[in-house]
Design an enzyme around this catalytic site. Structure first.
Site, PDB file in Angstrom:
ATOM      1  N   MET A  40      67.898  11.763 107.134  1.00  0.00           N
ATOM      2  CA  MET A  40      69.017  12.337 106.384  1.00  0.00           C
ATOM      3  C   MET A  40      68.888  13.849 106.461  1.00  0.00           C
ATOM      4  O   MET A  40      67.825  14.398 106.198  1.00  0.00           O
ATOM      5  CB  MET A  40      68.953  11.890 104.925  1.00  0.00           C
ATOM      6  CG  MET A  40      70.086  12.468 104.099  1.00  0.00           C
ATOM      7  SD  MET A  40      70.025  11.866 102.404  1.00  0.00           S
ATOM      8  CE  MET A  40      71.449  12.704 101.737  1.00  0.00           C
ATOM      9  N   LEU A  41      69.970  14.495 106.846  1.00  0.00           N
ATOM     10  CA  LEU A  41      69.929  15.957 106.960  1.00  0.00           C
ATOM     11  C   LEU A  41      71.292  16.549 106.616  1.00  0.00           C
ATOM     12  O   LEU A  41      72.304  16.153 107.186  1.00  0.00           O
ATOM     13  CB  LEU A  41      69.544  16.370 108.392  1.00  0.00           C
ATOM     14  CG  LEU A  41      69.514  17.872 108.669  1.00  0.00           C
ATOM     15  CD1 LEU A  41      68.427  18.563 107.848  1.00  0.00           C
ATOM     16  CD2 LEU A  41      69.299  18.157 110.159  1.00  0.00           C
ATOM     17  N   GLU A  49      62.612   5.021 104.484  1.00  0.00           N
ATOM     18  CA  GLU A  49      61.397   5.081 105.298  1.00  0.00           C
ATOM     19  C   GLU A  49      60.672   6.395 105.036  1.00  0.00           C
ATOM     20  O   GLU A  49      61.238   7.470 105.269  1.00  0.00           O
ATOM     21  CB  GLU A  49      61.813   4.998 106.773  1.00  0.00           C
ATOM     22  CG  GLU A  49      60.675   5.046 107.762  1.00  0.00           C
ATOM     23  CD  GLU A  49      61.189   5.141 109.201  1.00  0.00           C
ATOM     24  OE1 GLU A  49      60.481   5.739 110.021  1.00  0.00           O
ATOM     25  OE2 GLU A  49      62.291   4.642 109.470  1.00  0.00           O
ATOM     26  N   GLY A  65      75.603  19.930  96.844  1.00  0.00           N
ATOM     27  CA  GLY A  65      75.804  18.566  96.344  1.00  0.00           C
ATOM     28  C   GLY A  65      76.200  17.550  97.401  1.00  0.00           C
ATOM     29  O   GLY A  65      76.518  16.403  97.075  1.00  0.00           O
ATOM     30  N   GLN A  71      73.613  23.429 102.434  1.00  0.00           N
ATOM     31  CA  GLN A  71      72.651  22.908 101.451  1.00  0.00           C
ATOM     32  C   GLN A  71      72.878  23.517 100.068  1.00  0.00           C
ATOM     33  O   GLN A  71      73.360  24.642  99.940  1.00  0.00           O
ATOM     34  CB  GLN A  71      71.223  23.158 101.939  1.00  0.00           C
ATOM     35  CG  GLN A  71      70.850  22.231 103.091  1.00  0.00           C
ATOM     36  CD  GLN A  71      69.491  22.531 103.704  1.00  0.00           C
ATOM     37  OE1 GLN A  71      68.738  23.377 103.222  1.00  0.00           O
ATOM     38  NE2 GLN A  71      69.161  21.842 104.783  1.00  0.00           N
ATOM     39  N   GLY A  72      72.507  22.743  99.036  1.00  0.00           N
ATOM     40  CA  GLY A  72      72.642  23.224  97.661  1.00  0.00           C
ATOM     41  C   GLY A  72      74.036  23.096  97.093  1.00  0.00           C
ATOM     42  O   GLY A  72      74.344  23.640  96.040  1.00  0.00           O
ATOM     43  N   ALA A  76      73.880  14.297  97.594  1.00  0.00           N
ATOM     44  CA  ALA A  76      74.151  13.304  96.545  1.00  0.00           C
ATOM     45  C   ALA A  76      75.423  12.516  96.864  1.00  0.00           C
ATOM     46  O   ALA A  76      75.477  11.294  96.701  1.00  0.00           O
ATOM     47  CB  ALA A  76      74.277  13.992  95.186  1.00  0.00           C
TER      48      ALA A  76
END
Length: 408
Positions: free
Chosen positions: A230-231, A265, A240, A237-238, A243
């Site tokens: 997951m990226l 994993e 949301g 980034q930051g 989520a």
């Protein structure tokens, strides 16, 4: 000896930090190419350049890897102000270009004009797969709500295999133990996040991030989806998006009666924080996690409802229960705080109890000195100290989740 030291000093000038030297961009407009503020750098480069993350043989090294924002068409250039062979004979520089070519698929440009031609074709790029979820995020800089979409894709989708090869190169820079996956295995599911934006009156799409999930078989007729990678790309980034993506993926699998539960994993610390937040948010709506039921302790009803309605396994459901119990506990009330502490410590004590049981079995087959060393490891005072330390760490983690929940 002085000559050797002098030589070492001069050679040291040809060492570059590869995290700093690698310049990444997601390009929307031609002017982004020269705009320093759109550049971001890797967190890791050890998989290509070794544990010290250094490239030898160049001064002012700059590895440019620029991608068009949507289709991720790639521009790759290596620049430097000086090369070690210009000053020293018999000293070879690292093959920087060769190392990068190992991870980027063929078809990239080495020329800025060719790259700009590909950038002009971005209007033709549309998100792959089927739309699962649309959401908005308020952008302070632009003073507007930006629109994002989450899509589910299969590898058979035309053009997606080549796009995924370009997308997965980012893993090497941002996930410490990243590896590429075998996309020909049809048990893989792909989920992608895109931003919708306008350019000269046209609607375009930019790649924001993605997740890969592998569907394991569970006897006799179920599957267990396991989040593998997951990226969210650094410029996003930051905000949301992680989520939103995780919740959308959870909801997608919740609709399938074939799914037993959802796992991950080798989850990173950041992923566990994200999962805590998302699962707590989802479980708050379940009747078995109501305020009255939380006060009665963790129950089989909670475990069953979390699994059947949200595909959450018992271990994660227990963690959600503890977070929500903390949310409903007045920790300034000594008695209530003590009840909560004992409830969490009872779970944390599980591994210690297991050790005690193993020790009892071992007594029959261990020599006295071996037994003494095992008993010393199980010193009761030490156990209590470790337990208290674990409890405080868990409490801090739970409080961070509740802070994020309050902000949301």
């Amino acid at each position: 000896m002085a000559g050797v030291n002098e030589m070492e000093k001069k050679l040291a000038e040809y060492k570059c930090d590869t995290n700093q030297a690698t310049c990444l961009k997601l390009v929307r407009f031609p002017e982004d190419i020269e705009d320093e503020s759109t550049t971001f750098h890797p967190e890791y480069s050890h998989q290509l350049f070794g544990d010290d993350e250094v490239a030898f043989g160049y001064k002012g090294l700059q590895i440019q890897l620029y991608y068009t924002a949507g289709n991720l068409s790639t521009l790759f250039k290596v620049k430097y102000s000086a090369k070690v062979t210009e000053t020293f004979d018999c000293v070879e520089p690292d093959d920087v270009e060769g190392k990068i070519r190992e991870i980027i698929p063929p078809g990239f440009c080495c020329n800025t004009d060719d790259f700009i031609t590909l950038l002009e074709k971005e209007a033709n790029f549309k998100p792959f797969g089927s739309l699962l979820h649309t959401y908005k995020v308020h952008n302070v800089e632009e003073g507007a709500d930006l629109t994002y979409q989450i899509h589910k894709v299969d590898i058979s989708c035309p053009g997606f295999r080549e796009y995924h090869e370009r997308l997965q190169t980012f893993l090497m820079w941002f996930i410490e133990t990243a590896s590429f996956i075998d996309v020909d295995d049809d048990r893989w599911d792909f989920f992608l996040v895109f931003e919708k934006y306008n350019k000269d009156g046209e609607t375009l799409y930019a790649t924001v991030g993605y997740m890969t999930v592998y569907n394991y078989y569970v006897y006799p007729d179920k599957t267990r989806p396991r989040v593998s990678q997951m990226l969210i790309l650094p410029p996003f980034q930051g905000e949301g998006h992680g989520a939103q993506l995780l919740e959308t993926v959870h909801r997608f699998y919740c609709n399938s009666p074939k799914v037993q539960d959802i796992t991950a994993e080798d989850p990173s610390e950041n992923y566990v924080k994200l999962r805590d937040f998302v699962l707590v948010k989802l479980c708050m709506a379940l009747p078995s996690f109501s305020t009255e039921k939380l006060a009665q302790g963790f129950s089989e009803e909670m475990a069953v409802e979390a699994r059947e309605k949200l595909k959450i396994n018992k271990k994660h459901a227990r963690r959600v229960y503890e977070i929500l119990r903390l949310r409903n506990t007045d920790m300034s009330d000594e008695e209530k705080a003590r009840e909560f502490r004992l409830e969490v410590k009872k779970r944390l004590f599980g591994p210690y109890r297991k050790n005690q049981r193993e020790l009892t079995k071992m007594r029959k087959c261990l020599r006295p000195e071996e037994l003494a060393s095992h008993i010393s490891q199980m010193d009761t005072r030490l156990q209590h100290e470790e337990l208290e330390k674990s409890y405080q760490e868990v409490l801090a983690e739970y409080r961070r989740v509740l802070e994020r929940l309050a902000q949301a």
